[in-house]
Design an enzyme around this catalytic site. Structure first.
Site, PDB file in Angstrom:
ATOM      1  N   ASP B 181       0.822  -1.206   0.000  1.00  0.00           N
ATOM      2  CA  ASP B 181       0.000   0.000   0.000  1.00  0.00           C
ATOM      3  C   ASP B 181       0.858   1.259   0.000  1.00  0.00           C
ATOM      4  OD1 ASP B 181      -3.234   0.252   1.746  1.00  0.00           O
ATOM      5  OD2 ASP B 181      -2.690  -0.216  -0.336  1.00  0.00           O
ATOM      6  N   ASP B 247       1.352 -10.000   9.144  1.00  0.00           N
ATOM      7  CA  ASP B 247       1.902  -8.647   9.155  1.00  0.00           C
ATOM      8  C   ASP B 247       3.315  -8.714   8.605  1.00  0.00           C
ATOM      9  OD1 ASP B 247       0.440  -7.155  12.180  1.00  0.00           O
ATOM     10  OD2 ASP B 247      -0.317  -7.486  10.144  1.00  0.00           O
ATOM     11  N   ASP B 249       6.041  -7.875   9.635  1.00  0.00           N
ATOM     12  CA  ASP B 249       7.125  -8.254  10.535  1.00  0.00           C
ATOM     13  C   ASP B 249       6.893  -9.632  11.155  1.00  0.00           C
ATOM     14  OD1 ASP B 249       5.954  -7.313  13.665  1.00  0.00           O
ATOM     15  OD2 ASP B 249       4.932  -6.712  11.835  1.00  0.00           O
ATOM     16  N   ASP B 344     -10.237  -6.677  11.727  1.00  0.00           N
ATOM     17  CA  ASP B 344     -10.074  -8.103  11.955  1.00  0.00           C
ATOM     18  C   ASP B 344     -11.215  -8.650  12.816  1.00  0.00           C
ATOM     19  OD1 ASP B 344      -7.050  -7.120  13.741  1.00  0.00           O
ATOM     20  OD2 ASP B 344      -9.144  -6.561  14.097  1.00  0.00           O
TER      21      ASP B 344
END
Lengths: 747, 738
Positions: B181, B247, B249, B344
């Site tokens: 994004d 994610d 990370d 979520d």
């Protein structure tokens, strides 16, 4: 003195007398309807046989029996001495008995004043160590009504500088032995209706003034209602002095003592009405006159031709604050009572029923408490909650210049629950100071609230130091409130509530109540009316909501006071009382000591905490059957019924009942009423009671009862609780398993 | 068990009756001695149950003990709360007392409700085992691995992409995508040329990264709806039956898919399998208070205790990453929800309302990063709190169809949980108000406090230790609550005022801390600490001056001192310690061998590893290669090797040799090996977490709190003083010297 001067004096005296008579004659004529000039009335000669000597102890005047001590360099004690307007006081003597501190030296004195007039100064000589003084009190200093006698002790122990609050400065008065001795003779009162408060004089020295209520025939129910109203009127005029009521047939022989009230029709009372020149057209007449044969006593007449009028007349009489005219008789034209529902409950009932009570409702009036070592104020309040608590909000003001150590201590049942600091040395006020009274300080029932100021001057004195007591003052306002919070309410009637409020149930508007006299025996009627008098004095107003009934009330009857012999009581009520030869009832039984040998390894404090030490008493329900003659006991019972609670007074015979009620309504017995059942012997000073905690669940409802039960049996309660938790521990896995099987089936 | 509906109903009725009786019994007014006795005995039973529970392995007995603990704790808590509500509210002591007294009571009421929710959630945690995949791999579904990113440093994505592309799954069925994004057309054509340039540069880096390791690269035209929009856009370009969201990370272990895909094959109504978020770096509290690796991670309480409990009740929810989702359900609900900023949990609600189930598999299979700074931490927590509250306000779980009662209750609790911020604020303010302003916050006596409050407090301590002692030190919760109370409250208030206003803000990760500094968010804590210390001093004076109130003053003083410790601890947290950028290391135990030059192979044990290097332990008598030596590191269990350089030596007093090596990867295979060694084993992650589950006693934790708060908080204040001295005295003097 030459003859001219003597003549002048004589003429002056004559003129004075003439002037006096010229004023008095018209008044006499107007008031008495008598044309006999006063100078023709024979002067009252006191017959020595009519002189009575009365001894009134300080204990009686104080209603306390302890010693009274005067501490410090300047201390005082005030006593109120009532003197009736019906007595001609001839002599009065004050006898002081007590003990002096043996360090008191010559300048120490006791100043006696009557109505602010010093009548005597006594030296307090420490060497004598006993106070044993008789001093005459000038009769002229005493007036009809309440006389304030003040004893001021000014005490010294040294020639030079002294500590004003030195502990050795004291004088102790023995309240039982210190007394007034008064010789007096009876005096007739003006025979006027506006003097009824003197006819029924609350300043009487009689402990139990008698009231004889007479009728020509056996009284009908209507006449009984009227008699009840008359008794209420008399009781209110006597205010707090308990009276004995006798109901009798008039048989042309008057009772030997006491005041007399005669009720009847106009025809029956015609001879006396004619003497008073009451026109025959007057249908309902209230009149007062001297008792024939005894000018020092009075006869009050109520005459009406029908019972309804008689009742209304009696009700007017019961309005003790109604200003009646200064005439010998008055006739009733019209009288309407407000509807019962519009009447508020009596203050005592409101004070017991409402959650938030101003101190005013407890009988307290705003007052300023002044001085060092001031006694403070106490009052009683009703707490019908098990484990409830009370929140007090105090409105007070205190004077400037007091030491920061000053405080207003609040005690409940002799337990200090709060101390309001009066520690701003400028003038301070609290409008809403909150004091919380925890449940541990409260009893279920009557509790004593004390406001005890500790006022300490800034200059606290000391040897050769100034000790200025001038501005020690605190005012507690009667709009301070008590609020009852939490707890479980008492659901059952309690005799102690009845004793203080005259009601067994607390309703904020008076509910109709019946005084059921089980028969028309003279003793039963006397007992019932004596009780009415007492309850009127408790409620401090006429018992408008009480109607009389003759005979036993039926099972559907509502709230009632039931008075009569035991055999006439309904069976259900009888079963709650004791029989004459045996009794079976729940009694507090002291449990045998459990012994604490199993817990000797615990310290006494822990044993005590866990109640492992033998309790003083356990309220265990026990049925006891004894073979004993209890026919001499008189009983009072608070009987809870669905239709309405009864308060029952009963004994084996009407005569015993009357005697018992006489005893009960006197000083000292009435306040002992407590619990569900009380019984006493008329000659005894003790009233035995069965408290409500014996049946906790019916008394305090399910929650309160369970709470009491758990408190009395903590280990059982704990076991029950753990058992319930164990049930959950056993059940929940089953439910979880069902859920798991349904929700998370095995793949 | 053959359970008929009647049996179930009867059991339920009896249970409800017993429960109602117990709760009723707790409201009975008994004498103080009786109340004290009951509290004492129940506390004793509770404590014994707690102690016994550590020695019991049988599941039935374990459950029975748990229920006993819950039952007793609930009784004592309810008894306390009822007494507080009916006997102690200080409504008669003036406005200040009434307001703060009520606030304190509401805070306690909140605590009671969350405790009940906690008991309910944890009544029967579900422990699952992975379900085997079928032997025929043709039956295995295609899996798309989404790695959304926005503005993170590409270096953070590096190990994630490597690990994602080497998850143990048939190559043809594993499709990894970077969802960028930060490289949208909107970003790359930003009006600001510098921003546009940076976006394009980053885009190029990520495209290269994807190409290097065989991942896909997806982006979109515009940055609409933040992460939810990003993922929804990717749905248009992928076809996998299952989607693994990571994610950027969150580095996955190699067994991620094998442990989770099986659940989907056995349950066609399964929408989600959530797994724990496992972090390999310290959050700001752990870092600045030096508790990383010693204490359990903060999120372990949620992932290791609460989520298994929620799983039993069918209320596990998607936490944004480390989760597998069924694509068809996403299509059915219209993609990821975007009404709230916690898309979520919101999406999970949508799926549940269509009758789909969720699941939680309690095995750490990702290695992620936590925000390093306090401000990043607050940003993250504020977003979570706002999002959960938004869900409750905009998608009321009580109005959504097809949810079970338990699901509605627990979703309500997810929002209600964030009330801790206000509750903690009330707790911080109460001692100040009492000690300084003499407000009466609780109208009671010392004896009543002993009878009602003390057993409840001790029971709360015991139950907290019982349920969470393994994953949370005592007083740590209060520290974390204190850290979040002020700013999360502010964030929640903003949501209540404007529920739709909050926007998604990416949590900063991998921040560089070149020097120590004081967080700019420290100022409210100075105010609170000052007020707190003043009130403590005032309390001492009142103790001397008001003998009648000493009992209560002592109690509140103790409370205020505890708050002071939390606030000082917070100062320690807000003193951001210098942390030069480095790769996060993960403890790793594996036997290796080392070879250099002519020396014989040297056996060693790996201690920890990262993407940049590893630390090993050599035996006492081992030969040590000099610093700078290039050595070949062999992994006998894997049958591979790679080269590394010696960076440092260290000998501990016991004689063991620790050596630090930095990798020298020569190929993609080497990089894959490095990633697999450091992050590839879920068993290793599990062991690492369990190492931190040693727990701490209450006393031990209190001692630690005192020590840490005083020293760390003191260091903060000293830093300020020194800075001020330098600023006001030294620098001007240096300036004047020219």
């Amino acid at each position: 003195m030459n003859r001219w001067m003597l003549l002048a004096v004589l003429m002056g005296m004559a003129n004075t007398w003439a002037l006096q008579m010229s004023a008095e004659i018209p008044q006499r004529v107007t008031r008495t309807s008598s044309l006999v000039p006063p100078f023709l009335l024979k002067p009252l000669k006191v017959n020595p046989a009519n002189i009575e000597s009365t001894e009134l102890t300080f204990a009686e005047l104080f209603a306390e029996h302890d010693m009274a001590s005067l501490h410090g360099s300047d201390a005082s004690l005030s006593i109120t001495l009532p003197v009736s307007a019906r007595r001609n006081l001839h002599t009065a003597q004050l006898s002081l008995r007590g003990t002096l501190s043996n360090v008191l030296i010559a300048p120490s004195q006791l100043v006696v004043s009557v109505n602010e007039q010093v009548i005597g100064q006594l030296h307090l000589n420490g060497n004598a160590s006993k106070l044993n003084v008789d001093m005459p009190v000038p009769v002229g200093a005493l007036k009809p009504g309440y006389n304030r006698i003040r004893l001021q002790a000014i005490q010294h122990y040294g020639e030079g500088c002294e500590t004003p609050l030195a502990p050795e400065l004291w004088t102790q008065l023995d309240l039982e032995k210190s007394h007034f001795t008064l010789t007096s003779s009876a005096r007739s009162t003006p025979l006027l209706l506006d003097n009824l408060n003197q006819v029924f004089d609350k300043t009487t020295w009689l402990k139990r003034p008698e009231l004889h209520v007479l009728t020509h025939q056996a009284p009908t129910l209507g006449q009984l209602q009227a008699m009840s109203a008359v008794v209420q009127g008399v009781a209110l005029r006597y205010e707090y002095v308990p009276i004995k009521v006798f109901t009798e047939r008039y048989q042309e022989v008057w009772p030997a003592q006491g005041q007399v009230v005669l009720l009847g029709t106009r025809a029956e009372l015609a001879p006396w009405l004619a003497e008073l020149n009451v026109p025959s057209t007057e249908t309902a007449v209230l009149a007062v006159r001297a008792l024939p044969g005894d000018a020092t006593r009075n006869l009050v007449l109520l005459a009406a031709d029908d019972e309804a009028q008689l009742l209304r007349l009696a009700q007017v009489f019961a309005l003790h604050e109604l200003p009646l005219p200064n005439l010998a008789w008055v006739s009733l034209a019209k009288f309407d009572l407000p509807k019962l529902a519009n009447l508020p409950a009596v203050t005592a009932v409101r004070a017991a029923a409402q959650t938030v009570i101003p101190l005013q409702a407890l009988g307290y009036k705003t007052q300023t408490l002044r001085g060092f070592d001031v006694a403070g104020e106490s009052m009683n309040f009703w707490n019908d909650r098990w484990q409830g608590r009370v929140q007090m909000r105090v409105h007070l003001a205190y004077a400037a210049g007091m030491s920061p150590q000053s405080a207003m201590n609040v005690l409940v049942n002799n337990v200090l629950v709060g101390s309001i600091p009066l520690n701003d040395d400028k003038v301070g006020q609290y409008h809403d100071y909150s004091v919380s009274v925890p449940s541990t300080a409260l009893n279920a029932g009557w509790n004593k609230l004390e406001l005890k100021p500790v006022l300490i001057p800034l200059a606290q004195g000391g040897k050769c130091s100034p000790f200025f007591l001038g501005n020690l003052a605190v005012t507690v306002y009667d709009d301070s409130t008590l609020e009852r919070l939490g707890g479980s309410s008492l659901d059952e009637p309690d005799l102690s509530l009845f004793a203080h409020t005259g009601e067994v149930s607390l309703s904020l508007s008076p509910e109709p109540l019946t005084l059921a006299l089980l028969d028309n025996d003279v003793d039963t009627l006397s007992a019932g009316l004596t009780l009415v008098a007492k309850l009127t004095q408790v409620q401090k107003r006429p018992l408008w909501h009480v109607s009389l009934a003759l005979g036993a009330p039926d099972e559907q009857a509502g709230a009632a006071w039931v008075v009569g012999k035991k055999s006439l009581l309904p069976a259900a009520a009888q079963s709650h009382l004791v029989a004459s030869t045996h009794y079976a009832l729940p009694l507090p039984v002291a449990s045998a000591p459990l012994g604490n040998s199993a817990y000797t390894w615990l310290s006494p404090a822990w044993r005590d905490f866990f109640e492992l030490t033998p309790p003083a008493a356990q309220h265990t329900r026990a049925t006891v059957e004894l073979s004993a003659d209890l026919s001499e006991q008189v009983f009072a019972m608070a009987y809870a019924r669905r239709a309405g609670d009864w308060t029952v007074f009963s004994a084996e015979t009407p005569a015993l009942l009357a005697h018992g009620i006489d005893t009960l309504t006197g000083f000292g017995h009435w306040g002992q009423l407590n619990g569900k059942l009380a019984f006493w012997h008329p000659e005894d000073s003790v009233v035995h009671t069965i408290p409500v905690e014996v049946t906790p669940i019916s008394a305090f409802g399910l929650r309160g009862g369970l709470g009491i039960f758990a408190s009395q049996h903590p280990w059982f309660a704990l076991f029950a609780l753990l058992l319930l938790i164990a049930v959950l521990v056993w059940l929940i896995p089953r439910l979880l398993k069902l859920y798991r099987v349904r929700r998370h089936p095995a793949p | 068990m053959n359970a008929t509906p009647r049996y179930t109903l009867a059991t339920l009725i009896i249970m409800v009756a017993a429960l109602a009786t117990i709760l009723y019994a707790a409201t009975l007014q008994v004498g103080l001695k009786t109340g004290g006795l009951i509290g004492l005995v129940l506390l004793g039973v509770l404590f014994h149950a707690y102690v016994i529970s550590y020695h019991v392995r049988d599941k039935k007995i374990t459950l029975a003990l748990r229920l006993l603990i819950i039952g007793i704790a609930t009784f004592l808590a309810w008894r306390y709360l009822y007494w507080r509500a009916t006997e102690t509210l200080p409504m008669a002591f003036g406005f200040l007392s009434a307001v703060f007294g009520l606030a304190l009571f509401l805070a306690e009421f909140y605590g009671f409700v969350t405790t009940l929710f906690g008991f309910f959630s944890n009544i029967s945690p579900l422990e699952r085992e992975p379900l085997a995949l079928p032997a025929d791999q043709n039956l295995w579904p295609h899996v798309d691995v989404y790695v959304p990113t926005y503005n993170e440093d590409p270096a953070i994505l590096y190990p994630t992409i490597i690990a994602a592309t080497q998850i143990d799954y048939p190559r043809e069925k594993l499709h990894v995508y970077i969802l960028d994004d930060g490289g949208t057309a909107q970003k790359c054509n930003d009006a600001n040329p510098e921003k546009a340039r940076q976006a394009r540069t980053r885009q190029a880096e990520l495209q290269a990264l994807a190409a290097k390791f065989g991942a896909g690269y997806l982006t979109r035209e515009k940055n609409l709806h933040a992460k939810a929009g990003n993922v929804n856009s990717a749905l248009n370009f992928t076809n996998g039956a299952l989607i693994l969201i990571l994610d950027c990370d969150h580095i996955p272990t190699q067994d991620f898919l094998k442990n989770t895909v099986g659940f989907f094959l056995h349950d066609p109504k399964l929408f989600l399998v959530q797994t724990p978020h496992n972090f390999i770096n310290a959050d700001p509290l752990e870092r600045n208070l030096d508790t990383f690796q010693a204490s359990p991670a903060e999120n372990e309480l949620f992932y290791d205790v609460i989520q298994p409990g929620l799983d039993f009740w069918g209320a596990s929810f998607f936490c944004g990453s480390a989760a597998m989702l069924r694509r068809s359900v996403l299509d059915e609900v219209g993609g990821f929800a975007g009404q709230t900023i916690t898309e979520d949990a919101e999406t999970t609600l949508d799926a549940m309302s269509l009758g789909y189930r969720t699941m939680y598999f309690n095995r750490p299979m990702v290695s992620g990063l936590q925000p390093e700074t306090y401000s990043g931490f607050i940003l993250q927590r504020s977003r979570w709190g706002q999002g959960m509250l938004q869900i409750f306000m905009l998608k009321n779980p009580w109005l959504i169809p097809n949810l079970s009662l338990v699901q509605r209750l627990l979703y309500t609790n997810f929002a209600f949980y964030w009330g801790f911020a206000l509750s903690r604020l009330a707790m911080l303010c109460s001692p100040i108000v009492f000690l300084f302003f003499s407000a009466n916050l609780c109208d009671t006596t010392n004896e009543e406090l002993m009878v009602y409050a003390l057993p409840q407090m001790l029971a709360a301590l015991i139950t907290t230790q019982y349920f969470y002692g393994r994953v949370r030190w005592p007083f740590m919760s209060q520290l974390y609550e204190t850290a979040q109370a002020i700013f999360v409250t502010w964030a929640l208030v903003a949501v209540v005022r404007k529920p739709r206003a909050p926007t998604f803000k990416v949590t900063p990760k991998g921040e560089d801390l070149n020097e120590s500094f004081i967080s700019e968010l420290a100022w409210p804590f100075y105010i609170f600490l000052s007020l707190n210390l003043i009130s403590i001093a005032f309390g001492v004076w009142r103790y001397i001056d008001e003998p009648a109130h000493r009992g209560m003053i002592i109690f509140v003083e103790f409370w205020a001192v505890l708050d002071a410790l939390f606030l000082l601890g917070m100062l320690g947290v807000l003193f951001e310690q210098r942390q030069p950028r480095k790769e996060p290391r993960v403890a790793h135990q594996e036997a290796i061998e080392m070879r250099w030059g002519e020396s014989p192979q040297q056996a060693a044990a790996m201690v920890n590893a990262s993407m940049s290097g590893l630390q090993i332990l050599l035996p006492e008598a081992a030969l040590l290669p000099p610093i700078g030596t290039e050595v070949q590191v062999l992994f006998p269990q894997r049958g591979v090797a790679c080269w590394a350089g010696i960076r440092w030596h260290w000998h501990n007093p016991q004689g063991a040799h620790y050596v630090g090596l930095s990798y020298q990867p020569a190929s993609i295979a080497d990089e894959r090996l490095i990633a697999a060694v450091a992050f590839g084993s879920s068993a290793q992650l599990l062991r690492n977490n369990q190492q931190r589950h040693k727990g701490k006693t209450v006393i031990g934790s209190l001692v630690w709190l005192i020590y840490t708060s005083v020293f760390k908080g003191g260091a903060h204040l000293l830093f300020i003083v020194r800075r001020q001295i330098i600023k006001n005295l030294v620098k001007p003097k240096l300036g004047s010297l020219g």
